[in-house]
Design a protein around this motif. Structure first.
Motif, PDB file in Angstrom:
ATOM      1  N   ASN A 105       0.823  -1.211   0.000  1.00  0.00           N
ATOM      2  CA  ASN A 105       0.000   0.000   0.000  1.00  0.00           C
ATOM      3  C   ASN A 105       0.858   1.263   0.000  1.00  0.00           C
ATOM      4  N   ILE A 106       1.940   1.234   0.760  1.00  0.00           N
ATOM      5  CA  ILE A 106       2.856   2.383   0.794  1.00  0.00           C
ATOM      6  C   ILE A 106       3.463   2.597  -0.589  1.00  0.00           C
ATOM      7  N   GLU A 107       3.933   1.529  -1.214  1.00  0.00           N
ATOM      8  CA  GLU A 107       4.568   1.656  -2.533  1.00  0.00           C
ATOM      9  C   GLU A 107       3.558   2.033  -3.610  1.00  0.00           C
ATOM     10  N   ALA A 108       2.278   1.694  -3.403  1.00  0.00           N
ATOM     11  CA  ALA A 108       1.238   2.089  -4.357  1.00  0.00           C
ATOM     12  C   ALA A 108       0.794   3.539  -4.164  1.00  0.00           C
ATOM     13  N   GLY A 109       1.243   4.181  -3.093  1.00  0.00           N
ATOM     14  CA  GLY A 109       0.918   5.583  -2.869  1.00  0.00           C
ATOM     15  C   GLY A 109      -0.343   5.832  -2.078  1.00  0.00           C
ATOM     16  N   TYR A 110      -0.912   4.792  -1.450  1.00  0.00           N
ATOM     17  CA  TYR A 110      -2.117   5.005  -0.658  1.00  0.00           C
ATOM     18  C   TYR A 110      -1.828   5.787   0.619  1.00  0.00           C
ATOM     19  N   TYR A 111      -0.655   5.586   1.172  1.00  0.00           N
ATOM     20  CA  TYR A 111      -0.246   6.340   2.354  1.00  0.00           C
ATOM     21  C   TYR A 111       1.271   6.289   2.468  1.00  0.00           C
ATOM     22  N   ARG A 112       1.796   7.164   3.305  1.00  0.00           N
ATOM     23  CA  ARG A 112       3.227   7.310   3.473  1.00  0.00           C
ATOM     24  C   ARG A 112       3.789   6.248   4.418  1.00  0.00           C
ATOM     25  N   LEU A 113       5.110   6.153   4.432  1.00  0.00           N
ATOM     26  CA  LEU A 113       5.749   5.363   5.467  1.00  0.00           C
ATOM     27  C   LEU A 113       5.306   5.873   6.830  1.00  0.00           C
ATOM     28  N   PRO A 114       5.232   5.014   7.841  1.00  0.00           N
ATOM     29  CA  PRO A 114       4.806   5.478   9.174  1.00  0.00           C
ATOM     30  C   PRO A 114       5.637   6.662   9.656  1.00  0.00           C
ATOM     31  N   HIS A 115       4.951   7.630  10.247  1.00  0.00           N
ATOM     32  CA  HIS A 115       5.660   8.846  10.671  1.00  0.00           C
ATOM     33  C   HIS A 115       6.633   8.574  11.804  1.00  0.00           C
ATOM     34  N   ASP A 116       6.438   7.470  12.518  1.00  0.00           N
ATOM     35  CA  ASP A 116       7.373   7.107  13.588  1.00  0.00           C
ATOM     36  C   ASP A 116       8.140   5.844  13.208  1.00  0.00           C
ATOM     37  N   LEU A 117       8.594   5.794  11.964  1.00  0.00           N
ATOM     38  CA  LEU A 117       9.375   4.661  11.506  1.00  0.00           C
ATOM     39  C   LEU A 117      10.581   4.436  12.410  1.00  0.00           C
ATOM     40  N   LEU A 118      11.147   5.530  12.904  1.00  0.00           N
ATOM     41  CA  LEU A 118      12.231   5.471  13.890  1.00  0.00           C
ATOM     42  C   LEU A 118      11.689   6.012  15.208  1.00  0.00           C
ATOM     43  N   PRO A 119      11.113   5.167  16.035  1.00  0.00           N
ATOM     44  CA  PRO A 119      10.487   5.639  17.273  1.00  0.00           C
ATOM     45  C   PRO A 119      11.522   6.126  18.278  1.00  0.00           C
ATOM     46  N   ASP A 120      11.048   6.925  19.220  1.00  0.00           N
ATOM     47  CA  ASP A 120      11.896   7.444  20.288  1.00  0.00           C
ATOM     48  C   ASP A 120      12.265   6.294  21.230  1.00  0.00           C
ATOM     49  N   PRO A 121      13.539   5.908  21.314  1.00  0.00           N
ATOM     50  CA  PRO A 121      13.887   4.762  22.178  1.00  0.00           C
ATOM     51  C   PRO A 121      13.576   5.007  23.644  1.00  0.00           C
ATOM     52  N   ARG A 122      13.636   6.263  24.090  1.00  0.00           N
ATOM     53  CA  ARG A 122      13.313   6.546  25.493  1.00  0.00           C
ATOM     54  C   ARG A 122      11.851   6.243  25.779  1.00  0.00           C
ATOM     55  N   ARG A 123      10.968   6.608  24.848  1.00  0.00           N
ATOM     56  CA  ARG A 123       9.543   6.312  25.028  1.00  0.00           C
ATOM     57  C   ARG A 123       9.305   4.801  25.008  1.00  0.00           C
ATOM     58  N   LEU A 124       9.986   4.091  24.120  1.00  0.00           N
ATOM     59  CA  LEU A 124       9.827   2.641  24.063  1.00  0.00           C
ATOM     60  C   LEU A 124      10.200   1.995  25.393  1.00  0.00           C
ATOM     61  N   LEU A 125      11.326   2.408  25.951  1.00  0.00           N
ATOM     62  CA  LEU A 125      11.787   1.819  27.199  1.00  0.00           C
ATOM     63  C   LEU A 125      10.887   2.213  28.368  1.00  0.00           C
ATOM     64  N   THR A 126      10.465   3.470  28.390  1.00  0.00           N
ATOM     65  CA  THR A 126       9.584   3.932  29.465  1.00  0.00           C
ATOM     66  C   THR A 126       8.256   3.181  29.439  1.00  0.00           C
ATOM     67  N   ASP A 127       7.685   3.036  28.246  1.00  0.00           N
ATOM     68  CA  ASP A 127       6.404   2.335  28.140  1.00  0.00           C
ATOM     69  C   ASP A 127       6.550   0.853  28.471  1.00  0.00           C
ATOM     70  N   ALA A 128       7.651   0.240  28.048  1.00  0.00           N
ATOM     71  CA  ALA A 128       7.858  -1.171  28.359  1.00  0.00           C
ATOM     72  C   ALA A 128       7.977  -1.384  29.867  1.00  0.00           C
ATOM     73  N   ALA A 129       8.701  -0.487  30.536  1.00  0.00           N
ATOM     74  CA  ALA A 129       8.839  -0.604  31.986  1.00  0.00           C
ATOM     75  C   ALA A 129       7.487  -0.465  32.674  1.00  0.00           C
ATOM     76  N   ALA A 130       6.677   0.506  32.224  1.00  0.00           N
ATOM     77  CA  ALA A 130       5.344   0.689  32.805  1.00  0.00           C
ATOM     78  C   ALA A 130       4.453  -0.515  32.519  1.00  0.00           C
ATOM     79  N   PHE A 131       4.572  -1.079  31.325  1.00  0.00           N
ATOM     80  CA  PHE A 131       3.782  -2.251  30.959  1.00  0.00           C
ATOM     81  C   PHE A 131       4.091  -3.422  31.893  1.00  0.00           C
ATOM     82  N   PHE A 132       5.366  -3.690  32.124  1.00  0.00           N
ATOM     83  CA  PHE A 132       5.725  -4.840  32.960  1.00  0.00           C
ATOM     84  C   PHE A 132       5.415  -4.593  34.435  1.00  0.00           C
TER      85      PHE A 132
END
Length: 360
Positions: free
Chosen positions: A77-104
């Motif tokens: 779908n991205i290559e067909a032009g229906y939508y762009r690559l995800p805007h957070d293709l490179l997510p914030d690693p600090r947010r990932l770690l913070t959310d994972a810690a809260a999840f566990f």
């Protein structure tokens, strides 16, 4: 043409970036799912290998094959032009770690509620401002702390959903962008209106706005805490984004005011009577010729391999209305509200329907 600038070369870099990011995403969230399951088993005991109905649950390999198919569709779908690559293709690693810690930190509490069938703690200790909300809504859906009623729940929700789907939740949501693109390609987006019913944290609307920045959107949800999170997520597009606290069965927008209504992962959490009322309200808000783009869980028979998961899901994640939803006749439900089914498709563990409001 120079080989370095050929169309195939131009597509290679985005494809590699997508593949790398999504592989890492699946490994990150699926790994957390497995770790959380191990922690939970210490509290709740081992799960049944076969659910009560006798239907087997698909193994990890089969689930991963379905997930790979979803990601291949997403990239196509991205290559067909229906939508762009995800805007957070490179997510914030600090947010990932913070959310994972809260999840566990929350996993033992979720497991305790599952073991004790404690699904309405939010009624015994209601968060501020939740007293007037419908009884069907004041529950600990998914056995999560705070239900849908607290800031902590809103902050953690998107992470929890990605863990549940092994990193595939956003890719499923993005399939809704395809019919939106098709509907808008012959229209001026600034002159159209989109309503997202049960918008939650506004995560899906960030994908809409990233692709259609001039499209005015409204995020409707019952939870003040989730709407505050949606406000933060939609801050880059604040001038063309509105937030409304209301129920899906009582939408406070004018009749025929919306060109597009989206509804993602709501109906399986509604009682049957409310489900019908919500369908009628969404149809009322649409203009004739407008579309409802609907996504929710697969139902029995859509993908027989998933039927065992459908058996188990309501008990494992406290979904009191899911068993009825899984057998509900959605086309008939929407037809009664004046919406004609145009197309339907499956995306991993979700079902996508595109419906059109017929002329009076």
């Amino acid at each position: 043409m120079n080989r370095l600038t050929s169309p195939s070369s131009a597509r290679l870099a985005p494809r590699l970036a997508y593949a790398a990011s999504q592989s890492a995403r699946v490994a990150w969230f699926l790994g957390q799912y497995m770790m959380a399951a191990r922690i939970g088993r210490r509290i709740t005991g081992p799960p049944r290998t076969t659910p009560p109905g006798g239907r087997p649950v698909p193994g990890t390999r089969a689930i991963l094959e379905e997930l790979r198919a979803l990601l291949a569709r997403d990239l196509a779908n991205i290559e067909a032009g229906y939508y762009r690559l995800p805007h957070d293709l490179l997510p914030d690693p600090r947010r990932l770690l913070t959310d994972a810690a809260a999840f566990f930190r929350d996993v033992p509490e979720v497991s305790r509620r599952r073991r004790d069938h404690a699904a309405v703690e939010v009624r015994a200790n209601p968060p501020p401002g939740s007293g007037g909300l419908p009884a069907y809504y004041r529950q600990n859906f998914h056995y999560q702390s705070g239900g849908y009623l607290t800031e902590e729940s809103a902050r953690l929700y998107d992470h929890q959903v990605e863990v549940l789907f092994g990193g595939g939740a956003d890719a499923m949501r993005r399939q809704v962008l395809v019919p939106i693109f098709e509907h808008l390609k012959t229209r001026r987006s600034a002159d159209c209106r989109l309503l997202d019913v049960a918008a939650g944290t506004g995560r899906f609307l960030t994908f809409v706005k990233d692709n259609h920045p001039r499209l005015p959107v409204t995020a409707l949800d019952l939870s003040p805490a989730y709407l505050r999170e949606a406000r933060r997520n939609l801050a880059p597009w604040a001038r063309s984004s509105a937030l409304v606290q209301a129920a899906a069965e009582a939408i406070p927008l004018a009749t025929g005011s919306q060109d597009i209504v989206t509804c993602i992962y709501l109906f399986h959490e509604l009682p049957p009577k409310i489900r019908a009322q919500a369908a009628a309200e969404m149809a009322r808000a649409l203009k004739p010729g407008g579309i409802l783009v609907f996504m929710d869980s697969v139902q029995y028979g859509d993908n027989p391999m998933m039927d065992g998961l459908i058996d188990r899901f309501p008990q494992s994640f406290h979904e009191p209305f899911y068993a009825h939803y899984a057998r509900d006749d959605l086309p008939a439900l929407f037809a009664a509200a004046g919406l004609r089914l145009r197309e339907t498709s499956l995306a991993y563990m979700s079902k996508l329907l595109v419906l059109e409001k017929t002329d009076p």
